[in-house]
Design an enzyme around this catalytic site. Structure first.
Site, PDB file in Angstrom:
ATOM      1  N   GLU A  47     -80.925  -4.772 -29.753  1.00  0.00           N
ATOM      2  CA  GLU A  47     -80.459  -3.791 -30.727  1.00  0.00           C
ATOM      3  C   GLU A  47     -79.949  -2.608 -29.908  1.00  0.00           C
ATOM      4  O   GLU A  47     -80.713  -1.756 -29.473  1.00  0.00           O
ATOM      5  CB  GLU A  47     -81.577  -3.341 -31.668  1.00  0.00           C
ATOM      6  CG  GLU A  47     -81.060  -2.417 -32.769  1.00  0.00           C
ATOM      7  CD  GLU A  47     -82.034  -1.309 -33.156  1.00  0.00           C
ATOM      8  OE1 GLU A  47     -81.803  -0.679 -34.202  1.00  0.00           O
ATOM      9  OE2 GLU A  47     -82.989  -1.052 -32.412  1.00  0.00           O
ATOM     10  N   ASP A  88     -86.048  -3.961 -29.690  1.00  0.00           N
ATOM     11  CA  ASP A  88     -85.769  -2.777 -30.501  1.00  0.00           C
ATOM     12  C   ASP A  88     -85.350  -1.596 -29.638  1.00  0.00           C
ATOM     13  O   ASP A  88     -85.855  -1.389 -28.528  1.00  0.00           O
ATOM     14  CB  ASP A  88     -87.038  -2.418 -31.285  1.00  0.00           C
ATOM     15  CG  ASP A  88     -86.854  -1.219 -32.193  1.00  0.00           C
ATOM     16  OD1 ASP A  88     -86.016  -1.303 -33.112  1.00  0.00           O
ATOM     17  OD2 ASP A  88     -87.537  -0.199 -31.970  1.00  0.00           O
TER      18      ASP A  88
END
Length: 748
Positions: free
Chosen positions: A470, A417
């Protein structure tokens, strides 16, 4: 711990009534205040002139008796919970302590924690000191074990700035006075083996800061935590037997870039609220198998105190959340999915952590896991703290954590993330709020080195695993190997795949427009192919696209309800045919109209046969199932995903028609033709140039089919090419294009 009440002794020798020599006043003060670095030097059994001295610290005890095989010796109270005595012995015997407290039945027997040698080896300490312990979870934390022939739990914690550390828990009424830990030298590790403690024990660390104040902290390496809002760490051991050997061997056979990879993103707690890990193992596995996805991706499952963070503010990096069961229950969920042929990707959050004063923030009184520079430590967007990637022990904590999830829980990949927030020193910061790196640039060189080390370590230790970034910028080489240097002078970050957030943004902007305006934004659907092979991409329609007022996927679409669903279906058909892997967030596979809310879960009632609008939602669900099954059976759609040889345009410039057409190619040359008509009109006998070789084409998927809720405008098989060329190709097909639909065709 043996807490069985034992009758008071009926006799005792007087040999132990001579107390040991009094403690040095400073040693006594430090021991009682929890700031002594070596309590084992003061407590336990030690040779002295005239015999063996025994000393124990048992606050609130009324009496302590030393028990050996041959005698029971009352120890002399020295005040403030200290008891001692000297026995005329030549060597230290095996012994236990009988401790009597005020109150009925308050007599207990214990093994003395201070008669044991360190239970952590020199090699472990060396690797921890070097920041290179790749199995850190086996060295730090709480581990049930047998040590020197006695069962108990070894507690170890890294707290280099602490003046002292004590362990406490439900076994000590949350008072750590009787359990000071010893420092194991310059590594900053503190250790204590406590006999009698086993799985299920609740515990925390009582840390004395540099100023002498105390803070009660959870274990950063805890492998299990209490169910929130409770916060204690829990001693745990795994007894799970895996049954996924075939899956683990099979996942190494083909690189993920050349394999089908269609991902269903799930927030476990709200997929069907109230289900446990073991219940999810049955229901989710059945659902995903029927839907045809190759993988599931779980939003973060590491322990987190606030459910509204969806798991992205982690306090227990090594503990699966206890909300749905135990760590072994989570293993059962992964194992069940594997045995059904479904891979598991885990959302992993090394970019930041929350400021809760019982967790990692200023853990031992200093900025330990976060940088000392407060400005660098603060994450400007989320009110959290950033890890100090330049500190070797912190980097080790995170690198080992990545391997931990792969090795202990058999996960097949990590979606990392917020990588962009890690890579740039000026991320979400104004001028004056950040300082350049040593080369004068904005890159966070420590974070770059950490990501490279993490990826290299995970891939080396876990064949068949994939890491996914990401990353929302144009950083060069996110999926390039770490040993390959790019034009910017940096080695690759080493990820296997990267989320193509540019594709998501552009294509959603296009599809959300009224068709009358789409011709002016045609490039938003074609631009992704300009950079499609710059990285190995995943096309994500994730949770981020359907929260915070962004609306669900079907609700983004223009037009009336029929047109919205038609646009939705056409868009999914385009997505599954486009180069790159697919990721779809739960609820979008059946056109849920409401934004996702972790409080309420999904609108499963929309699929109830009694619901009058069932075809609207069940039809989209059937389409996703068919997309997945055709996708998995069609190597042209995945075999050359990362190679320009796997794709060729047929029609890119039909902006006024709102039409796109392209070919996908397998390694053996077999093609699939995808045609998208994003206009609300039927286009009869639409001319498309095709290769000369196939003698006939047939329609394998049409998002306008009646079974999906469409108008059922179809192409009648077979479609035979005409010899006249078109679009630079030697033959042409005349194809009927339904309104707001995607059609896939394959040669016979």
């Amino acid at each position: 711990m043996d807490t069985t009440a034992t009758p008071a002794p009926t006799h005792a020798t007087g040999a132990g009534r001579v107390p040991a020599a009094p403690l040095d006043a400073e040693d006594r003060r430090r021991l009682l205040s929890g700031t002594h670095h070596d309590p084992h030097a003061l407590l336990g059994a030690h040779p002295v002139p005239g015999g063996i001295a025994f000393r124990t610290l048992r606050p609130y005890a009324r009496a302590v008796t030393l028990l050996t095989e041959e005698r029971e010796v009352p120890l002399t109270g020295m005040g403030e919970g200290l008891f001692s005595g000297v026995l005329p012995l030549d060597s230290i015997p095996a012994y236990r302590l009988r401790v009597t407290y005020d109150g009925p039945g308050a007599v207990h027997e214990y093994e003395d924690p201070y008669r044991f040698l360190p239970a952590l080896g020199e090699l472990d300490l060396h690797l921890i000191g070097e920041g290179r312990h790749e199995e850190l979870w086996k060295a730090l934390g709480a581990h049930p074990m047998t040590h020197q022939g006695v069962t108990g739990t070894r507690f170890t914690v890294w707290a280099p700035n602490a003046r002292g550390v004590r362990v406490c828990g439900d076994f000590s009424c949350w008072d750590g006075s009787a359990y000071p830990m010893r420092s194991l030298g310059s590594t900053g590790v503190w250790e204590l083996f406590v006999p009698g403690l086993d799985e299920g024990t609740l515990y925390k660390f009582d840390i004395a800061r540099a100023d002498g104040t105390h803070t009660l902290r959870v274990d950063p390496m805890a492998r299990r935590a209490e169910v929130p809002p409770n916060t204690a760490s829990v001693v745990t051991r795994s007894s799970y037997t895996w049954g996924d050997d075939a899956w683990m061997a099979r996942r190494t056979e083909r690189p993920v870039t050349r394999a089908p990879f269609s991902v269903y993103e799930v927030h476990l707690a709200s997929w069907r609220p109230g289900l446990t890990y073991r219940q999810l193992a049955e229901e989710l596995t059945e659902y995903v198998t029927e839907a045809g996805f190759t993988h599931v991706e779980f939003m973060p499952v590491a322990e987190h105190p606030f459910s509204g963070s969806w798991g992205y503010q982690v306090t227990g990096f090594y503990a699966p959340t206890s909300r749905m069961g135990t760590p072994d229950d989570f293993r059962y969920l992964v194992d069940t999915l594997h045995q059904a042929g479904i891979g598991v990707i885990l959302d992993w959050v090394p970019a930041h952590f929350p400021k809760d004063d019982w967790a990692l923030a200023a853990f031992d009184g200093e900025h330990l896991y976060e940088p000392q520079d407060r400005q660098r430590a603060e994450h400007p967007d989320w009110g959290t703290l950033i890890f100090d990637y330049g500190r070797k022990e912190v980097r080790n904590f995170l690198v080992a954590n990545a391997s931990y999830w792969c090795e202990e829980f058999h996960v097949d990949g990590l979606r990392v993330d917020a990588v962009a927030s890690m890579l740039y020193l000026d991320y979400s910061r104004e001028e004056g709020q950040w300082a350049a790196n040593e080369s004068g640039g904005r890159e966070n060189l420590d974070a770059v080195a950490f990501l490279q080390e993490m990826n290299a370590t995970v891939y080396r230790r876990n064949p068949g695993v994939v890491t996914i970034a990401e990353e929302s910028t144009a950083w060069n080489g996110v999926t390039r190997a770490t040993h390959h240097t790019g034009p910017d002078g940096f080695g690759g970050l080493g990820f296997g795949l990267k989320w193509n957030m540019g594709w998501s943004h552009d294509s959603l902007e296009y599809i959300s427009r009224d068709p009358v305006y789409r011709e002016y934004h045609h490039n938003e659907m074609t631009f992704s192919m300009v950079y499609a092979y710059s990285e190995n991409y995943v096309l994500p329609l994730s949770h981020d696209e359907v929260v915070h007022g962004k609306q669900s996927l079907v609700s983004k679409m223009p037009g009336d309800w029929w047109q919205r669903r038609a646009n939705h279906r056409a868009y999914l058909g385009f997505m599954w045919a486009h180069p790159g892997k697919q990721l779809l967030f739960m609820g979008q596979e059946f056109a849920q109209g409401a934004e996702w809310s972790q409080e309420g879960g999904l609108d499963w009632g929309l699929l109830d046969p009694a619901y009058p609008a069932r075809p609207d939602h069940h039809g989209v669900q059937l389409l996703v199932r068919d997309l997945n099954h055709h996708y998995r059976a069609t190597p042209a759609l995945w075999e050359q995903d990362t190679s320009p040889a796997g794709f060729s345009w047929i029609v890119t410039d039909a902006a006024q028609d709102n039409v796109l057409a392209f070919l996908r190619h397998a390694e053996d040359g077999s093609p699939l033709l995808a045609v998208c008509n994003f206009a609300p009109v039927v286009r009869q006998e639409y001319v498309l140039g095709v290769p000369e070789e196939p003698h006939a084409w047939h329609e394998v998927l049409n998002t306008d089919a009646a079974r999906y809720g469409g108008g059922d405008i179809r192409n009648v098989d077979p479609l035979k090419p005409e010899p006249e060329g078109a679009h630079g190709r030697p033959a042409r097909l005349r194809v009927t294009l339904p309104p707001l639909a995607t059609v896939w065709l394959r040669p016979e």
